[in-house]
Design a protein around this motif. Sequence first.
Motif, PDB file in Angstrom:
ATOM      1  N   GLY A  33       0.831  -1.212   0.000  1.00  0.00           N
ATOM      2  CA  GLY A  33       0.000   0.000   0.000  1.00  0.00           C
ATOM      3  C   GLY A  33       0.858   1.251   0.000  1.00  0.00           C
ATOM      4  O   GLY A  33       0.540   2.236  -0.678  1.00  0.00           O
ATOM      5  N   THR A  34       1.943   1.226   0.751  1.00  0.00           N
ATOM      6  CA  THR A  34       2.862   2.363   0.786  1.00  0.00           C
ATOM      7  C   THR A  34       3.506   2.561  -0.581  1.00  0.00           C
ATOM      8  O   THR A  34       3.592   3.687  -1.085  1.00  0.00           O
ATOM      9  CB  THR A  34       3.945   2.149   1.858  1.00  0.00           C
ATOM     10  N   ARG A  35       3.955   1.470  -1.194  1.00  0.00           N
ATOM     11  CA  ARG A  35       4.547   1.562  -2.543  1.00  0.00           C
ATOM     12  C   ARG A  35       3.517   2.047  -3.553  1.00  0.00           C
ATOM     13  O   ARG A  35       3.828   2.845  -4.438  1.00  0.00           O
ATOM     14  CB  ARG A  35       5.109   0.203  -2.968  1.00  0.00           C
ATOM     15  N   LEU A  36       2.282   1.588  -3.411  1.00  0.00           N
ATOM     16  CA  LEU A  36       1.208   2.006  -4.306  1.00  0.00           C
ATOM     17  C   LEU A  36       0.945   3.502  -4.184  1.00  0.00           C
ATOM     18  O   LEU A  36       0.832   4.205  -5.193  1.00  0.00           O
ATOM     19  CB  LEU A  36      -0.060   1.201  -3.997  1.00  0.00           C
ATOM     20  N   ARG A  37       0.881   3.993  -2.965  1.00  0.00           N
ATOM     21  CA  ARG A  37       0.659   5.426  -2.752  1.00  0.00           C
ATOM     22  C   ARG A  37       1.785   6.253  -3.341  1.00  0.00           C
ATOM     23  O   ARG A  37       1.547   7.287  -3.974  1.00  0.00           O
ATOM     24  CB  ARG A  37       0.521   5.726  -1.251  1.00  0.00           C
ATOM     25  N   LYS A  38       3.026   5.811  -3.154  1.00  0.00           N
ATOM     26  CA  LYS A  38       4.162   6.537  -3.721  1.00  0.00           C
ATOM     27  C   LYS A  38       4.092   6.537  -5.246  1.00  0.00           C
ATOM     28  O   LYS A  38       4.289   7.562  -5.893  1.00  0.00           O
ATOM     29  CB  LYS A  38       5.489   5.935  -3.272  1.00  0.00           C
ATOM     30  N   GLY A  39       3.785   5.380  -5.817  1.00  0.00           N
ATOM     31  CA  GLY A  39       3.673   5.292  -7.271  1.00  0.00           C
ATOM     32  C   GLY A  39       2.564   6.176  -7.822  1.00  0.00           C
ATOM     33  O   GLY A  39       2.717   6.804  -8.868  1.00  0.00           O
ATOM     34  N   LEU A  40       1.453   6.220  -7.121  1.00  0.00           N
ATOM     35  CA  LEU A  40       0.352   7.078  -7.554  1.00  0.00           C
ATOM     36  C   LEU A  40       0.723   8.556  -7.457  1.00  0.00           C
ATOM     37  O   LEU A  40       0.335   9.359  -8.315  1.00  0.00           O
ATOM     38  CB  LEU A  40      -0.903   6.784  -6.730  1.00  0.00           C
ATOM     39  N   GLN A  41       1.492   8.915  -6.446  1.00  0.00           N
ATOM     40  CA  GLN A  41       1.961  10.301  -6.329  1.00  0.00           C
ATOM     41  C   GLN A  41       2.902  10.631  -7.482  1.00  0.00           C
ATOM     42  O   GLN A  41       2.821  11.720  -8.067  1.00  0.00           O
ATOM     43  CB  GLN A  41       2.665  10.527  -4.986  1.00  0.00           C
ATOM     44  N   ASP A  42       3.787   9.691  -7.823  1.00  0.00           N
ATOM     45  CA  ASP A  42       4.681   9.898  -8.968  1.00  0.00           C
ATOM     46  C   ASP A  42       3.878  10.059 -10.256  1.00  0.00           C
ATOM     47  O   ASP A  42       4.194  10.905 -11.099  1.00  0.00           O
ATOM     48  CB  ASP A  42       5.652   8.734  -9.114  1.00  0.00           C
ATOM     49  N   MET A  43       2.816   9.257 -10.395  1.00  0.00           N
ATOM     50  CA  MET A  43       1.957   9.367 -11.575  1.00  0.00           C
ATOM     51  C   MET A  43       1.277  10.725 -11.619  1.00  0.00           C
ATOM     52  O   MET A  43       1.170  11.339 -12.685  1.00  0.00           O
ATOM     53  CB  MET A  43       0.885   8.281 -11.555  1.00  0.00           C
ATOM     54  N   LYS A  44       0.809  11.184 -10.490  1.00  0.00           N
ATOM     55  CA  LYS A  44       0.135  12.485 -10.425  1.00  0.00           C
ATOM     56  C   LYS A  44       1.084  13.586 -10.887  1.00  0.00           C
ATOM     57  O   LYS A  44       0.699  14.461 -11.684  1.00  0.00           O
ATOM     58  CB  LYS A  44      -0.339  12.754  -9.001  1.00  0.00           C
ATOM     59  N   ASN A  45       2.305  13.554 -10.390  1.00  0.00           N
ATOM     60  CA  ASN A  45       3.278  14.587 -10.753  1.00  0.00           C
ATOM     61  C   ASN A  45       3.637  14.524 -12.233  1.00  0.00           C
ATOM     62  O   ASN A  45       3.727  15.563 -12.902  1.00  0.00           O
ATOM     63  CB  ASN A  45       4.531  14.465  -9.889  1.00  0.00           C
TER      64      ASN A  45
END
Length: 65
Positions: A33-45
């Motif tokens: 879940g932590t990796r998923l959240r980080k990846g989603l933040q990277d996608m957002k940026n």
Amino acid sequence: MANYERFKELKDLLTGLDGDADKFYNKGNSAAGTRLRKGLQDMKNLAQSIRLEVQDSKNSVPAKK
């Protein structure tokens, strides 16, 4: 002109998150879940950056009359 390679990078980021999403939602793995959240933040940026490139490119083309 917007770079299509960056759009493909965004698609690859999403595809790469599939495993972590499965581990988090189906197996309850909180680290995933932590990796998923980080990846989603990277996608957002990245998506915001691409969005601005597209807007700049669109605005630099003279309007048709």
